[in-house]
Write an enzyme that holds these catalytic residues in place. Structure first.
Site, PDB file in Angstrom:
ATOM      1  N   ARG A  73      47.551  29.344  27.303  1.00  0.00           N
ATOM      2  CA  ARG A  73      46.116  29.347  26.949  1.00  0.00           C
ATOM      3  C   ARG A  73      45.470  28.067  27.474  1.00  0.00           C
ATOM      4  NH1 ARG A  73      43.086  33.276  26.015  1.00  0.00           N
ATOM      5  NH2 ARG A  73      44.431  34.089  24.385  1.00  0.00           N
ATOM      6  N   ARG A  99      50.432  36.446  35.607  1.00  0.00           N
ATOM      7  CA  ARG A  99      50.425  35.205  34.821  1.00  0.00           C
ATOM      8  C   ARG A  99      51.617  35.078  33.882  1.00  0.00           C
ATOM      9  NH1 ARG A  99      45.663  35.546  30.134  1.00  0.00           N
ATOM     10  NH2 ARG A  99      46.232  37.563  29.276  1.00  0.00           N
ATOM     11  N   HIS A 168      40.845  32.415  36.113  1.00  0.00           N
ATOM     12  CA  HIS A 168      40.312  32.298  34.755  1.00  0.00           C
ATOM     13  C   HIS A 168      40.287  30.838  34.300  1.00  0.00           C
ATOM     14  CE1 HIS A 168      39.625  33.151  30.572  1.00  0.00           C
ATOM     15  NE2 HIS A 168      39.931  34.436  30.656  1.00  0.00           N
ATOM     16  N   GLU A 268      34.586  32.381  35.637  1.00  0.00           N
ATOM     17  CA  GLU A 268      35.717  33.020  36.302  1.00  0.00           C
ATOM     18  C   GLU A 268      35.311  33.884  37.496  1.00  0.00           C
ATOM     19  OE1 GLU A 268      37.445  35.401  33.133  1.00  0.00           O
ATOM     20  OE2 GLU A 268      36.674  33.980  31.678  1.00  0.00           O
TER      21      GLU A 268
END
Ligand code: BG6
Length: 295
Positions: A73, A99, A168, A268
């Site tokens: 995160r 990811r 992101h 993003e």
């Protein structure tokens, strides 16, 4: 490859180094005369970026899981081969599987002006179980006067391929209430929370929980942070759309500490599900992003 082998083959004293990190992940440090960046081979996930003369540009959650199988995160996750959830198959990992996979190192390079690393990911039995296409991904990370990343998708299958994708980045900010994003005036898009079509007027600001897709007229914008007295300019190629996201005060997330939502804003560059990219067999598509910090 072991960390020792990676250092021998791709490392360079003071510029590129590999070390063991969380849950067996390899952490890579890239340094140039303009700045430094750290990333994890797990997820090809950029963890930090510090341009010389500026504070850290990226936010990392204090409650991030740091566990293989889960996404990190903060930093810069790579969303691929789909962006967001797959509506027909809600059990598939959100934002794709790139990811949460271990990538490999393909090449490293450094000059007086930049340090660059290229990572790769190919289809495997595991990936084909989630998404039945043969692919070759190349991800280049260059730390020069700016941070530049480029993700090239190669379709090595016999069939046409359709992807959605995105970078992101979680930008570290002073407080969400006082940041805004320029050059979005007049951009059309959709509010993903209400499903309503939207047209942006003036600077964009994050008012409460925000999940917006916009189609800017320019291929760049600046996140203006008056609290930190800096602007982070994001330029992009290979897409027409930007996603602006912040969970707001009330959304409970297991890996975001209470109140941490105020410390980041996500801008993003993405080809979302509304803008899937078709790649014919044997062809490639590249999505790239450049991040530059200015006082
Ligand atoms: C954004 C999406 O890109 O990512 C949001 O637009 C989503 O809908 C957010 O909530 C975070 O996603 P995740 O899977 O990392 O929690």
């Amino acid at each position: 490859m072991t960390v020792q082998e990676l250092n021998q083959r791709y490392g360079a004293r003071g510029r590129i180094s590999f070390q063991e990190g969380f849950d067996g992940a390899v952490i890579i440090s890239l340094v140039s005369r303009y700045g430094a960046c750290e990333l994890s081979l797990y997820g090809a996930h950029i963890l930090s970026y510090r341009p010389v003369g500026h504070g850290p540009v990226l936010f990392l959650s204090k409650k991030s899981a740091w566990q293989k199988g889960l996404s990190i995160r903060g930093g810069i996750p790579v969303c691929w081969p789909w962006f967001g959830a797959v509506d027909e198959s809600p059990d598939l990992p959100r934002h794709g599987f790139a990811r949460i996979q271990d990538w490999t190192v393909v090449a490293s390079e450094y000059t007086n002006d930049y340090t660059e690393l290229t990572l790769g990911l190919k289809d495997s039995e595991e990936s084909r179980a989630l998404w039945p296409w043969k692919f070759e991904l190349k991800y280049t990370i260059r730390v020069g006067e700016s941070l530049r990343v480029a993700l090239t998708t190669g379709n090595v299958d016999e069939r046409p391929m359709e992807i959605s994708e995105g970078f992101h980045p979680y930008f570290r900010i002073r407080e969400i209430e006082t940041v805004s994003v320029d050059r979005l005036d007049g951009a059309r898009g959709v509010d993903c929370l209400s499903g309503e079509e939207r047209k942006q007027t003036g600077m964009f600001s994050f008012a409460g929980e925000t999940d917006r897709i916009l189609y800017p007229k320019a291929n760049g914008c600046t996140l203006v942070d008056s609290g930190l007295g800096r602007g982070i300019t994001v330029t992009f190629q290979g897409t027409r759309s930007l996603v602006l996201w912040n969970p707001g005060k009330d959304k409970v997330m297991a890996d975001v500490e209470e109140g941490e939502y105020r410390q980041f804003a996500c801008v993003e560059p993405a080809n979302t599900k509304r803008d899937r990219v078709a790649i014919p067999p044997g062809k490639t598509h590249t999505l790239s992003m450049e991040i530059q910090c200015r006082s």
